[in-house]
Write a protein that holds these residues in place. Sequence first.
Motif, PDB file in Angstrom:
ATOM      1  N   ARG A  14      34.750  48.042  34.735  1.00 51.07           N
ATOM      2  CA  ARG A  14      36.218  48.077  33.760  1.00 51.07           C
ATOM      3  C   ARG A  14      36.967  49.665  34.090  1.00 51.07           C
ATOM      4  O   ARG A  14      38.152  49.186  35.115  1.00 51.07           O
TER       5      ARG A  14
ATOM      6  N   HIS B   5      43.482  47.971  38.748  1.00 50.69           N
ATOM      7  CA  HIS B   5      44.155  46.657  37.955  1.00 50.69           C
ATOM      8  C   HIS B   5      45.365  47.232  37.332  1.00 50.69           C
ATOM      9  O   HIS B   5      46.663  46.210  37.640  1.00 50.69           O
TER      10      HIS B   5
ATOM     11  N   LEU C 125      56.711  35.966  36.922  1.00 50.61           N
ATOM     12  CA  LEU C 125      56.556  36.067  35.753  1.00 50.61           C
ATOM     13  C   LEU C 125      58.272  36.696  34.804  1.00 50.61           C
ATOM     14  O   LEU C 125      58.810  36.014  33.861  1.00 50.61           O
TER      15      LEU C 125
ATOM     16  N   TYR D 124      33.737  38.862  39.738  1.00 47.11           N
ATOM     17  CA  TYR D 124      34.544  39.890  39.204  1.00 47.11           C
ATOM     18  C   TYR D 124      35.693  39.573  38.943  1.00 47.11           C
ATOM     19  O   TYR D 124      36.579  39.151  38.283  1.00 47.11           O
TER      20      TYR D 124
ATOM     21  N   GLY E 200      39.373  37.977  35.392  1.00 52.05           N
ATOM     22  CA  GLY E 200      40.971  38.679  35.765  1.00 52.05           C
ATOM     23  C   GLY E 200      41.730  37.029  35.190  1.00 52.05           C
ATOM     24  O   GLY E 200      42.970  36.903  35.189  1.00 52.05           O
TER      25      GLY E 200
ATOM     26  N   SER F 176      41.639  36.207  31.798  1.00 51.21           N
ATOM     27  CA  SER F 176      42.521  37.285  31.137  1.00 51.21           C
ATOM     28  C   SER F 176      43.438  37.349  31.701  1.00 51.21           C
ATOM     29  O   SER F 176      44.557  36.716  30.760  1.00 51.21           O
ATOM     30  N   GLY F 177      44.061  38.592  32.262  1.00 44.59           N
ATOM     31  CA  GLY F 177      46.164  38.345  32.491  1.00 44.59           C
ATOM     32  C   GLY F 177      45.712  37.250  32.687  1.00 44.59           C
ATOM     33  O   GLY F 177      47.272  36.945  32.938  1.00 44.59           O
TER      34      GLY F 177
ATOM     35  N   LYS G 239      34.013  34.871  28.491  1.00 43.60           N
ATOM     36  CA  LYS G 239      33.849  36.809  29.383  1.00 43.60           C
ATOM     37  C   LYS G 239      33.060  37.674  28.917  1.00 43.60           C
ATOM     38  O   LYS G 239      32.288  38.750  29.392  1.00 43.60           O
TER      39      LYS G 239
ATOM     40  N   ARG H 267      29.756  39.898  30.993  1.00 41.13           N
ATOM     41  CA  ARG H 267      29.675  40.985  30.373  1.00 41.13           C
ATOM     42  C   ARG H 267      27.904  41.321  30.501  1.00 41.13           C
ATOM     43  O   ARG H 267      28.078  41.920  31.163  1.00 41.13           O
TER      44      ARG H 267
ATOM     45  N   TYR I  15      40.335  44.423  44.465  1.00 39.76           N
ATOM     46  CA  TYR I  15      41.772  44.670  44.476  1.00 39.76           C
ATOM     47  C   TYR I  15      42.539  45.352  45.599  1.00 39.76           C
ATOM     48  O   TYR I  15      44.010  44.740  45.407  1.00 39.76           O
TER      49      TYR I  15
ATOM     50  N   SER J 218      44.139  42.129  46.888  1.00 41.18           N
ATOM     51  CA  SER J 218      44.941  41.404  45.916  1.00 41.18           C
ATOM     52  C   SER J 218      46.408  42.202  46.315  1.00 41.18           C
ATOM     53  O   SER J 218      47.193  41.220  46.644  1.00 41.18           O
TER      54      SER J 218
HETATM   55  C1  HEM Z   1      50.714  40.638  35.687  1.00 40.73           C
HETATM   56  C2  HEM Z   1      49.613  40.873  36.003  1.00 40.73           C
HETATM   57  C3  HEM Z   1      48.434  41.074  34.717  1.00 40.73           C
HETATM   58  C4  HEM Z   1      47.969  40.709  33.425  1.00 40.73           C
HETATM   59  C5  HEM Z   1      49.414  41.121  32.732  1.00 40.73           C
HETATM   60  C6  HEM Z   1      47.253  41.480  33.223  1.00 40.73           C
HETATM   61  C7  HEM Z   1      46.240  42.174  32.263  1.00 40.73           C
HETATM   62  C8  HEM Z   1      44.985  41.455  31.793  1.00 40.73           C
HETATM   63  C9  HEM Z   1      44.749  41.523  30.377  1.00 40.73           C
HETATM   64  C10 HEM Z   1      45.428  42.492  29.516  1.00 40.73           C
HETATM   65  C11 HEM Z   1      43.234  42.474  30.561  1.00 40.73           C
HETATM   66  C12 HEM Z   1      42.131  42.651  29.717  1.00 40.73           C
HETATM   67  C13 HEM Z   1      41.761  41.840  28.789  1.00 40.73           C
HETATM   68  C14 HEM Z   1      40.493  41.468  28.107  1.00 40.73           C
HETATM   69  O1  HEM Z   1      40.542  42.533  27.737  1.00 40.73           O
HETATM   70  O2  HEM Z   1      39.834  40.657  28.112  1.00 40.73           O
HETATM   71  C15 HEM Z   1      43.178  41.948  31.596  1.00 40.73           C
HETATM   72  C16 HEM Z   1      41.700  42.178  32.432  1.00 40.73           C
HETATM   73  C17 HEM Z   1      41.109  42.026  34.156  1.00 40.73           C
HETATM   74  N1  HEM Z   1      42.280  41.429  35.084  1.00 40.73           N
HETATM   75 FE1  HEM Z   1      44.352  41.706  34.745  1.00 40.73          FE
HETATM   76  N2  HEM Z   1      46.364  41.237  34.336  1.00 40.73           N
HETATM   77  C18 HEM Z   1      47.395  41.096  35.537  1.00 40.73           C
HETATM   78  C19 HEM Z   1      47.491  40.879  37.054  1.00 40.73           C
HETATM   79  C20 HEM Z   1      44.914  40.782  36.861  1.00 40.73           C
HETATM   80  C21 HEM Z   1      44.997  40.978  38.947  1.00 40.73           C
HETATM   81  C22 HEM Z   1      46.403  40.733  40.016  1.00 40.73           C
HETATM   82  C23 HEM Z   1      43.941  41.192  39.028  1.00 40.73           C
HETATM   83  C24 HEM Z   1      42.865  40.810  40.134  1.00 40.73           C
HETATM   84  C25 HEM Z   1      43.674  41.201  41.142  1.00 40.73           C
HETATM   85  C26 HEM Z   1      43.464  41.270  37.402  1.00 40.73           C
HETATM   86  C27 HEM Z   1      41.990  41.489  37.091  1.00 40.73           C
HETATM   87  C28 HEM Z   1      41.412  41.906  35.909  1.00 40.73           C
HETATM   88  C29 HEM Z   1      40.677  41.794  35.989  1.00 40.73           C
HETATM   89  C30 HEM Z   1      38.779  41.414  36.416  1.00 40.73           C
HETATM   90  C31 HEM Z   1      39.846  41.717  34.496  1.00 40.73           C
HETATM   91  C32 HEM Z   1      38.906  42.273  33.431  1.00 40.73           C
HETATM   92  C33 HEM Z   1      38.891  43.408  33.394  1.00 40.73           C
HETATM   93  C34 HEM Z   1      37.119  43.699  32.524  1.00 40.73           C
HETATM   94  O3  HEM Z   1      37.137  43.952  31.285  1.00 40.73           O
HETATM   95  O4  HEM Z   1      36.215  43.768  33.249  1.00 40.73           O
HETATM   96  N3  HEM Z   1      44.462  41.061  36.792  1.00 40.73           N
HETATM   97  N4  HEM Z   1      44.320  41.461  32.792  1.00 40.73           N
END
Ligand code: HEM
Length: 207
Positions: A12, A19, A32, A120, A125, A128-129, A160, A164, A188, A191
């Motif tokens: 992470r 990210h 969005l 992953y 992702g 999550s987001g 999740k 992890r 990333y 994407s």
């Molecule tokens: C508007 C777009 C996005 C928003 C608002 C967003 C928001 C977030 C947030 C708030 C988290 C943390 C959630 C948590 O800790 O449980 C998260 C985690 C993550 N997001 Fe995003 N995300 C977005 C786009 C993306 C995209 C495009 C990707 C991949 C190409 C991505 C991949 C990930 C991954 C892999 C995590 C997990 C990280 C970890 O805890 O190891 N996200 N995202």
Amino acid sequence: MPQSSELAARLRAATWSAHQAAAGDAFLKGLLRGEGTVDDFARLASQHLVVYRALEAAVTASRSGLLARLHHPALERAAAIESDVAALGGTRPATAATDAYAEHLASLAGDPVRLAAHHYTRYLGDLSGGQHIGRALTRRFGAHTTSFYRFAIDDLDAFKQQYRATLDTAGLDHDAERALLEEAGRAYAASHAVHASLAVEAAAVVA
Ligand code: HEM
């Protein structure tokens, strides 16, 4: 020798700036904010279809080691995206960036560690987001177009955490961890390239 037991945290941390860049992609943000059209959403879903078909075929072909432990059938998205794309009026063409991403995924069949990096980046992702994105798109375009964002998993946070923990206990050696982190950076970047290619197309339509 296996590294210490916090691989998920290192993964992470190593990818968080990538990210933030991905989450700031103009195409996604526009969608969005309510600026994107239904056709923009259909084009995004169509890219997802190509990418997830390639990811899921590669995962099926090389389900061993770390990847086998990380994977769960409830993650698989291709059928859900097919239904969304149909509800959005049918498949739109893949961009060159999408084709390149899919080809790269296919080339990783047989490499469970590098494939796990994409697993992953995409699925964690989406869990999550992606949930936030799914709610915004559902408000705008209706639940019949957003099955991709809904998983048959009761407790996403618990899932999740388990994911992890699986990473943490994988026992990857130094080289394998390096490959995982490097490949997550590629996931990333891929994407981002897909979103950028959609933004270029959208600008061409407006021009
Ligand atoms: C508007 C777009 C996005 C928003 C608002 C967003 C928001 C977030 C947030 C708030 C988290 C943390 C959630 C948590 O800790 O449980 C998260 C985690 C993550 N997001 Fe995003 N995300 C977005 C786009 C993306 C995209 C495009 C990707 C991949 C190409 C991505 C991949 C990930 C991954 C892999 C995590 C997990 C990280 C970890 O805890 O190891 N996200 N995202």
